[in-house]
Design a protein around this motif. Structure first.
Motif, PDB file in Angstrom:
ATOM      1  N   TYR A  71     -29.914 -74.841  45.770  1.00  0.00           N
ATOM      2  CA  TYR A  71     -29.372 -73.549  46.207  1.00  0.00           C
ATOM      3  C   TYR A  71     -28.252 -73.064  45.294  1.00  0.00           C
ATOM      4  CZ  TYR A  71     -27.356 -70.187  49.525  1.00  0.00           C
ATOM      5  OH  TYR A  71     -26.873 -69.062  50.131  1.00  0.00           O
TER       6      TYR A  71
ATOM      7  N   ASN B  96     -39.590 -71.717  47.683  1.00  0.00           N
ATOM      8  CA  ASN B  96     -39.379 -73.087  48.158  1.00  0.00           C
ATOM      9  C   ASN B  96     -40.248 -73.436  49.357  1.00  0.00           C
ATOM     10  OD1 ASN B  96     -37.349 -74.310  46.295  1.00  0.00           O
ATOM     11  ND2 ASN B  96     -36.311 -72.400  46.808  1.00  0.00           N
TER      12      ASN B  96
ATOM     13  N   GLN C 202     -29.465 -72.171  41.544  1.00  0.00           N
ATOM     14  CA  GLN C 202     -30.477 -71.153  41.305  1.00  0.00           C
ATOM     15  C   GLN C 202     -29.845 -69.969  40.567  1.00  0.00           C
ATOM     16  OE1 GLN C 202     -31.689 -70.200  45.311  1.00  0.00           O
ATOM     17  NE2 GLN C 202     -32.850 -72.085  45.592  1.00  0.00           N
TER      18      GLN C 202
ATOM     19  N   HIS D 152     -24.247 -67.385  42.602  1.00  0.00           N
ATOM     20  CA  HIS D 152     -24.134 -65.999  43.087  1.00  0.00           C
ATOM     21  C   HIS D 152     -23.897 -65.948  44.586  1.00  0.00           C
ATOM     22  CE1 HIS D 152     -28.506 -66.739  43.646  1.00  0.00           C
ATOM     23  NE2 HIS D 152     -28.418 -65.887  44.637  1.00  0.00           N
TER      24      HIS D 152
ATOM     25  N   ILE E 200     -43.311 -72.269  49.777  1.00  0.00           N
ATOM     26  CA  ILE E 200     -44.644 -72.531  49.198  1.00  0.00           C
ATOM     27  C   ILE E 200     -44.655 -73.881  48.484  1.00  0.00           C
ATOM     28  CG2 ILE E 200     -46.336 -71.786  47.468  1.00  0.00           C
ATOM     29  CD1 ILE E 200     -45.755 -68.914  48.210  1.00  0.00           C
ATOM     30  N   ARG E 201     -43.630 -74.145  47.671  1.00  0.00           N
ATOM     31  CA  ARG E 201     -43.545 -75.463  47.016  1.00  0.00           C
ATOM     32  C   ARG E 201     -43.630 -76.586  48.054  1.00  0.00           C
ATOM     33  NH1 ARG E 201     -38.520 -73.571  43.759  1.00  0.00           N
ATOM     34  NH2 ARG E 201     -39.562 -72.717  41.930  1.00  0.00           N
TER      35      ARG E 201
ATOM     36  N   ARG F 203     -36.141 -66.971  46.914  1.00  0.00           N
ATOM     37  CA  ARG F 203     -35.956 -68.420  47.076  1.00  0.00           C
ATOM     38  C   ARG F 203     -36.673 -68.948  48.319  1.00  0.00           C
ATOM     39  NH1 ARG F 203     -30.712 -66.713  48.245  1.00  0.00           N
ATOM     40  NH2 ARG F 203     -30.017 -67.364  46.204  1.00  0.00           N
TER      41      ARG F 203
ATOM     42  N   ALA G  60     -32.488 -76.954  51.879  1.00  0.00           N
ATOM     43  CA  ALA G  60     -31.363 -76.050  51.594  1.00  0.00           C
ATOM     44  C   ALA G  60     -31.713 -75.052  50.498  1.00  0.00           C
ATOM     45  CB  ALA G  60     -30.136 -76.861  51.193  1.00  0.00           C
ATOM     46  N   ARG G  61     -32.668 -75.426  49.647  1.00  0.00           N
ATOM     47  CA  ARG G  61     -33.039 -74.555  48.529  1.00  0.00           C
ATOM     48  C   ARG G  61     -33.556 -73.187  48.985  1.00  0.00           C
ATOM     49  NH1 ARG G  61     -37.276 -78.783  46.145  1.00  0.00           N
ATOM     50  NH2 ARG G  61     -35.889 -80.572  46.017  1.00  0.00           N
ATOM     51  N   ARG G  62     -34.100 -73.140  50.209  1.00  0.00           N
ATOM     52  CA  ARG G  62     -34.645 -71.873  50.690  1.00  0.00           C
ATOM     53  C   ARG G  62     -33.534 -70.977  51.223  1.00  0.00           C
ATOM     54  NH1 ARG G  62     -35.514 -70.141  55.200  1.00  0.00           N
ATOM     55  NH2 ARG G  62     -37.585 -69.351  54.751  1.00  0.00           N
ATOM     56  N   GLY G  63     -32.322 -71.534  51.329  1.00  0.00           N
ATOM     57  CA  GLY G  63     -31.183 -70.729  51.751  1.00  0.00           C
ATOM     58  C   GLY G  63     -30.744 -71.024  53.169  1.00  0.00           C
ATOM     59  N   TYR G  64     -29.603 -70.487  53.506  1.00  0.00           N
ATOM     60  CA  TYR G  64     -28.941 -70.767  54.781  1.00  0.00           C
ATOM     61  C   TYR G  64     -29.013 -69.569  55.705  1.00  0.00           C
ATOM     62  CZ  TYR G  64     -27.011 -74.952  52.669  1.00  0.00           C
ATOM     63  OH  TYR G  64     -26.876 -76.170  52.082  1.00  0.00           O
TER      64      TYR G  64
ATOM     65  N   GLU H 265     -33.297 -65.756  42.083  1.00  0.00           N
ATOM     66  CA  GLU H 265     -33.855 -66.263  43.350  1.00  0.00           C
ATOM     67  C   GLU H 265     -33.287 -65.502  44.552  1.00  0.00           C
ATOM     68  OE1 GLU H 265     -36.098 -68.934  43.812  1.00  0.00           O
ATOM     69  OE2 GLU H 265     -36.407 -68.935  41.651  1.00  0.00           O
ATOM     70  N   GLY H 266     -32.250 -64.704  44.308  1.00  0.00           N
ATOM     71  CA  GLY H 266     -31.639 -63.937  45.387  1.00  0.00           C
ATOM     72  C   GLY H 266     -32.226 -62.538  45.542  1.00  0.00           C
TER      73      GLY H 266
END
Lengths: 513, 513
Positions: free
Chosen positions: A250, B155, A253, A107, B157-158, B151, B206-210, B131-132
């Motif tokens: 990312y 991420n 997800q 997305h 917290i993880r 997200r 990167a999983r937490r976003g850019y 996640e968005g």
């Protein structure tokens, strides 16, 4: 312009909406200029589509008898000739298909969704996350060869990890900066996160699923027994084969999408836009920068041909380009030869009925395994339908090399033999298969570009600039490797750079982007 | 029967497939028997549909001028009269709708999917996990009034939790039964799970976003700065308002579905099947067990009427039944009066454009907040479309009581005022609203049955048996409260029990189920 307002100041005040990130409005005209585009994949066709809007004359040279490149959906009648192999034709039911190339749209990949919208391609959810799919550890540990629902592993691990951490915090085992109050909040959180009981112990929770389903009347249901932590460890369920990482990534997800009816709906919509400029079955043999302009030699069914133009955009995958004669600079030539591509393959298996739905209540998503199948993808469309094609393996690197080396029939045999360990219904329900090994597929020769620190630093930059009259584009010239968005973003970058040169304007894109 | 084979033995050998769990093949005929069914919700209509297959004569009495009960999609022209309020009519565009009642089908609720299939209702993914989407903590802590992508919180917290646990295990802080080798495996897992660096520290992933998206050419992107753990704690992002628990719940785990075009496609498909037996606008006033048979009094536009039959199935929600005259036993009467129903409400807000998609790349899923909105649901259909209806709040209990007490216009005002804190686009794009407060909705008087330990133990069992000639059915007589599957499962249980009595057979269902 509002009196007294500057654009950035008004933006900051929220008085103006920023231009959508997908806006691509270049000024000036390309009339009178002829551009050769090599390759009619998504990148090449997007270049032609956008250049044509600007008034350029375009010619796309495509070796295959189809456009779309790796954006390829296999349907009844699709044919494939892998290197050293005979040509095969897919024999599926008319309404069945699978995406041999990209099958998912993140997305966050705005440009892919932008083109879907602009080209009128409807999208639907690709159900990448399914807690009802399986982990299957073949031949390993106490949970060996059992199909274990993802939800069981996810929630049992969450439970044990939360229990351990809660205990540790309780016992003052952390020399962290947590205040006493914050530590208490964290413990409350861990109790919820892990599904712990009042004593902060993990004893199973409904989230891991039921051994007896609840229902009407006197059926409260029975929660399944948790797996032992040591058993999960020893069966490798906490190893990289099964990490949650895949769905945390990312790009992976939720929400994820796919084009309704097959991802090739995107490439075929683009193809309609560029059909007048598209030469199919034309294989490039030579690319030559001239003192001014560029010359391309290609051969087709009628013989050898020469084509000249002002400029060229080359979107060919690097392993393909590597076998073409050219007079590029040493840096460019080295980059073409050094940058790696991933070996990868998929097999589509058509079944008489959707047993994964009917018998196992498994709708879309992915089963992970430690064997060479790596993954089984269940179709995220036509739920509750009659037949279906699942992707029987989707593997990479050594596993893909090994399976890709097999003949088509042996790949099918492998997919069925390993697959029936998980789904014994394979024996009775299987109808037909079609496999694609991308690194053995002529005109592709790999899945997508894979950089390491060295090649990203030392080779990648050489291809970001034009080599005289030749620009390069494709997913390999982005940080979006493997994704369709890479093709789109790269196409726009190349078009913007080319157009800035032609129109003598300052580069409007990607600086503006 | 295969020679020498017994059924269980063959099952064990995999020679026979077990009957699918949704099989409902009762033997015998109900010909000559007349059954009155009270309520044309999913439970009532399913009873009539299945009884009719068995040859029974059915009459369904429904107070409303529409069937479906709580399975209700609001479209242009839908009308609602809440208690003490004027009648309102929905003014939406013709292709727009929202589900005021159930909006999600868990993939484990086989019977709901079974009826979708049997009735030819197509389904599509309900994208419950996104996640968005956002967490929004109004007026609390350092992250107050910021919309924070799910997200980022997930991420971060993880990361912090994994870091703490990995450290604790490292320092031998756990007196657990983990062997040294297992502890090392767990640490490797935590590094992957948390996105930790080589020193087992969480520095963002990167999983937490850019903060700057990656792209083509020289745009590697920039990963966003993680939130501080203490900030997340102090803003309540680790409180129950925002727990992951919602999406971990067995019923809310992906894959989830919805009926294409509105959940009422299920009720309208059922309605077609039972239309000949359906009396609408008929409000039950008295239910009387006779020495043999049953008598029901009802009133409609033409006056009062009496109807007698052999047996009756009453699917009315208990708060509604509580206001109807009856001669049930004391136990049954007490159960009807004591079992609680949840106050709950939703508002649908139609907007001129799908700004959540166009501006914020938010496709489906749920934003959670700590204020009285509780949740905002984004539509999981018509992605990339022009307009859309989002569910502006979906709240429960005290919050639902408070907002349900407001007039329709004030509910809209509340939804817009709180909603624009998250989406300032509300101001410019809002078109029209429609709200439903289920506990104030005549003939429903609540969202669904909510049991506590006492009522489940002491009152629930009384309603599982027939009171003389009257059987009870509905989601309230299951462990599937709030779910459509409860209506279906309960309907089948009631039909099976009733039919066993009529046909003098041993009860085939739910024992067989």
């Amino acid at each position: 312009m509002l009196a007294g307002g500057t654009y950035p100041a008004m933006m900051a005040l929220g008085l103006l909406r920023p231009a959508p990130a997908h806006a691509f409005n270049l000024n000036g005209s390309g009339a009178g200029k002829h551009i050769i585009i090599l390759g009619a994949g998504l990148a090449g066709m997007t270049c032609a589509y956008e250049l044509n809007k600007l008034g350029y004359r375009c010619t796309i040279i495509e070796a295959r008898q189809r456009a779309g490149g790796r954006c390829w959906s296999i349907r009844n009648g699709s044919t494939q000739t892998e290197i050293d192999k005979p040509t095969v034709t897919a024999r599926f039911d008319e309404d069945q298909y699978f995406n041999a190339g990209p099958s998912r749209i993140p997305h966050n990949h705005e440009l892919t969704l932008h083109y879907c919208k602009e080209l009128g391609v409807p999208i639907q959810v690709y159900n990448n996350v399914n807690e009802g799919a399986y982990y299957f550890a073949e031949g390993k540990g106490p949970l060996s060869n059992k199909k274990i629902k993802v939800r069981e592993v996810h929630n049992d691990i969450r439970g044990y990890m939360s229990e351990m951490l809660a205990k540790s915090i309780d016992h003052g085992g952390l020399d962290s900066a947590l205040t006493k109050e914050d530590a208490e909040k964290v413990i409350e959180y861990l109790k919820a996160e892990g599904g712990l009981d009042v004593d902060k112990l993990y004893k199973a929770s409904a989230r891991r699923g039921y051994s007896e389903m609840y229902g009407a009347g006197d059926k409260p249901g029975k929660i399944g027994e948790p797996h032992k932590l040591a058993d999960m460890i020893h069966s490798g369920l906490m190893d990289p084969d099964f990490y949650n990482v895949a769905e945390y990534t990312y790009e992976l997800q939720m929400t994820m999408f796919q084009a309704v009816g097959g991802m090739d709906k995107i490439s075929s919509a683009l193809q309609k836009k560029v059909a007048p400029f598209l030469k199919m079955g034309a294989e490039v043999t030579d690319i030559t920068n001239l003192p001014e302009g560029v010359k391309v030699l290609y051969k087709d069914a009628t013989g050898k041909h020469e084509l000249t133009a002002d400029l060229c955009i080359c979107t060919l995958p690097l392993p393909v380009l590597s076998n073409i004669n050219h007079n590029f600079s040493g840096d460019v030539s080295r980059a073409i030869d050094y940058i790696g591509y991933i070996p990868t393959g998929k097999i589509g298996l058509q079944f008489k009925r959707r047993f994964w739905e009917e018998d196992e209540h498994l709708y879309g998503g992915i089963t992970h395994t430690n064997n060479d199948l790596t993954q089984i993808f269940y179709p995220s469309y036509d739920y509750l339908g009659k037949k279906g094609i699942l992707i029987g393996y989707y593997n990479f690197n050594e596993k893909a090399q090994k399976i890709g080396a097999l003949g088509y029939a042996d790949r099918e045999k492998f997919a069925l033999e390993k697959g029936r360990l998980i789904h014994p219904q394979y024996d009775k329900e299987f109808e037909s298969s079609f496999s694609v090994s991308w690194h053995k597929t002529k005109y592709s020769l790999g899945g997508w570009a894979v950089y390491n620190t060295d090649t990203r630093k030392n080779q990648y930059p050489a291809l970001l600039k034009p080599d005289k009259q030749v620009y390069f584009a494709g997913e390999h010239l982005t940080y979006l490797n493997a994704w369709m968005a890479g093709a789109f973003e790269s196409a726009r970058s190349a078009v913007a750079a080319l157009h800035a040169r032609v129109s003598g304007q300052r580069l409007q894109y990607p600086a503006q982007h």
